[in-house]
Design an enzyme around this catalytic site. Structure first.
Site, mmCIF file in Angstrom:
data_model
loop_
_atom_site.group_PDB
_atom_site.id
_atom_site.type_symbol
_atom_site.label_atom_id
_atom_site.label_comp_id
_atom_site.label_asym_id
_atom_site.label_seq_id
_atom_site.Cartn_x
_atom_site.Cartn_y
_atom_site.Cartn_z
ATOM 1 N N CYS A 42 74.064 100.808 82.472
ATOM 2 C CA CYS A 42 74.735 101.982 82.430
ATOM 3 C C CYS A 42 74.127 102.629 83.823
ATOM 4 C CB CYS A 42 74.388 103.134 81.516
ATOM 5 S SG CYS A 42 74.117 104.597 81.944
ATOM 6 N N CYS A 45 72.505 105.696 84.093
ATOM 7 C CA CYS A 45 70.926 105.605 83.619
ATOM 8 C C CYS A 45 69.943 105.018 84.811
ATOM 9 C CB CYS A 45 70.738 104.634 82.515
ATOM 10 S SG CYS A 45 71.904 105.267 80.971
#
Ligand code: FAD
Length: 488
Positions: A42, A45
């Site tokens: 992600c 992230c």
């Protein structure tokens, strides 16, 4: 999974968890845990990992009380555990209380702010949400010390540092946790609201001591501290609260200013004039404020030492038998413990009373210089809060609200309603905060039990009936609803 999978390495000051270590680490742990469940694919992230590392570095000394960890849900071996813990979005922040059971899947943090400061504060809140029974083994007390003065006189082998701060400040608690690994110093918190009365002049210091302790005056009766509970009726307004507001304001809050000049002097004069003209019911308070007002207006000085005001309030008034109570007596503004409610509550009350009185006595401010203002009570309140109110942050918020909408107040009725509405805005904002007294939780006011007809529902949505609110405020803060019980 390549390089992206290694967002965190063993060199980072945090714990890297996996399916086999998550449960044994968090369940029945002596510390709480804050875990970021992320996915190494992600993008957010990946970007966020530098913030989380900064956070982990920042709070690495807190780990005996609360640990920081990560778990990568993109790793195949972790798929099942992430499902078991219901991780649907990345990153998801979950925290686990100390001594949690193996079936506990943690609590999700849903706050939008994920910057280091907000997460540090979240961690403090997590710790403070523990009870005495499951308190993390190595976490020191984080609540403010109620009795500070005894600490000052204690003999101890370690230094005691006292952080004096506002109730919603996190600094003290963060410092306590920052020093968890160090010996030789213990850190305590004290709330500035408890200490507002402190120092500067001996009058203030004595006043502070008297408010905290039960002091036996030589040969005289006991002066009571805040531990005496005064029964009261929430549908009444107590003159003891209004008098205590003025007592505190004149003898303590303003007394932190050694001289008054320029804008400060003007604001003070206007405040005194306003109270002398609008304070309900005549009596000592009005006489005192009138005397003070006449004295201020007769002074040719551009600058007055505040001690002169104090002398007038303390001594001259006493000689003529006109004085404010010599102690603070909170009734409708009592808090369930020291530091809660009291002065700010009484200041709101005072200004609500003044807006309602102005509405009832339209000509009261004639020939005072205030009659030209559209909403004189609000304008004086605004200037008072901005110039003198001890809680700076409150003053900033109030000023913002005033700048945004006070100029839309066009008459005395709107003046009453503006203050009511603004007060409710503050109630909404503060509900559940640390300054919220559990016995008097902040909520939209008046409650249905005080005024049922103030509340209506339109298309399933709660709305205020403003006409009834106005009627209620006129009654509640009106002269006939003032109770002299507990007044001197
Ligand atoms: P208060 O909110 O002080 O209310 C006192 C009494 O007024 C209540 O008991 C109730 O009888 C009545 N009342 C409640 N709501 C209304 C209403 N809408 N209209 C009329 N009467 C009402 N604290 C902060 O932490 N942050 C801030 O930004 C902040 N801003 C403030 C701004 C001002 C101008 C003032 C005077 C105080 C401010 N405070 C702020 C303090 C805070 O609003 C409370 O006064 C304090 O927390 C004590 O709360 P309390 O429970 O005694 O109730």
């Amino acid at each position: 999974l390549g390089a992206a999978a290694r967002l965190y390495t063993d060199e980072d000051p945090l714990v890297i968890l996996s399916s086999s270590t998550l449960k044994p680490t968090v369940s029945n742990s002596s510390s709480a845990w804050l875990i970021q469940f992320y996915s190494s694919w992600c993008g957010h992230c990946i970007q966020y990992s530098s913030t989380w590392k900064t956070l982990a570095q920042d709070v690495k000394d807190w780990q005996q009380a609360i640990g920081v960890a990560v778990l990568d849900c993109a790793q195949e071996e972790n798929f099942d555990v992430c499902k078991e813990y219901s991780i649907k979005f990345y990153p998801t922040f979950k925290y686990f209380r100390a001594h949690s059971s193996p079936t506990d899947v943690g609590t999700t943090y849903r706050g939008a702010d994920r910057q280091v400061q907000a997460v540090r504060q979240l961690m403090v809140n997590i710790l403070q949400n523990h009870t005495r029974l499951d308190w993390p083994n190595h976490c020191p007390p984080l609540d403010p010390s109620e009795k500070l003065l005894p600490l000052l006189g204690q003999r101890s082998d370690v230094f005691t540092a006292i952080v004096v701060e506002e109730p919603d400040s996190y600094v003290g608690r963060e410092v306590i946790l920052d020093l968890l690994q160090y010996s030789g110093v213990q850190v305590k918190r004290a709330l500035s609201t408890d200490l507002l009365y402190c120092e500067r002049t001996h009058t203030q210091f004595c006043c502070y001591l008297m408010s905290l302790l039960v002091i036996r005056q030589k040969g005289k009766r006991l002066l009571s501290g805040p531990e005496i509970w005064r029964e009261f009726d929430r549908s009444k307004v107590y003159t003891a609260d209004l008098e205590s507001a003025l007592h505190y304001l004149l003898r303590v809050e303003l007394a932190t200013h050694s001289t008054l000049e320029g804008e400060e002097l003007k604001v003070f004069k206007d405040f005194v004039t306003l109270v002398s003209k609008l304070y309900p019911g005549g009596g000592s308070v009005v006489k005192l404020m009138e005397t003070l007002s006449d004295w201020l207006l007769s002074l040719p000085l551009q600058r007055i030492p505040y001690q002169a005001v104090l002398d007038l309030v303390n001594n001259k008034m006493r000689i003529s038998g006109v004085h404010l109570g010599a102690e603070l007596r909170w009734v409708g503004c009592q808090g369930s413990k020291v530091g809660l409610r009291g002065y700010p509550c009484s200041l709101w009350t005072l200004f609500h009373v003044l807006t309602v009185q102005h509405d009832a006595m339209p000509t009261a401010l004639e020939n005072t210089g205030l009659e030209g203002e559209t909403a004189p009570v609000l304008q004086v309140m605004r200037r008072y809060i901005r110039t003198f109110f001890g809680c700076e942050q409150c003053g900033r918020h109030f000023e913002q609200a005033a700048a945004a909408s006070m100029d839309r107040v066009l008459d005395r009725e709107q003046q009453v309603l503006w203050l009511w509405n603004q007060h409710n805005m503050v109630n909404y904002r503060l509900a559940g905060s640390l300054s919220d007294d559990p016995l008097f939780p902040k909520a939209p006011w008046p409650s249905p039990s005080l005024c049922a007809s103030c509340h209506e529902e339109k298309s399933g949505v709660h709305v205020w009936n403003q006409d009834n609110v106005l009627r209620f405020l006129r009654h509640h803060y009106g002269a006939s609803n003032l109770s002299p019980t507990y007044s001197l």
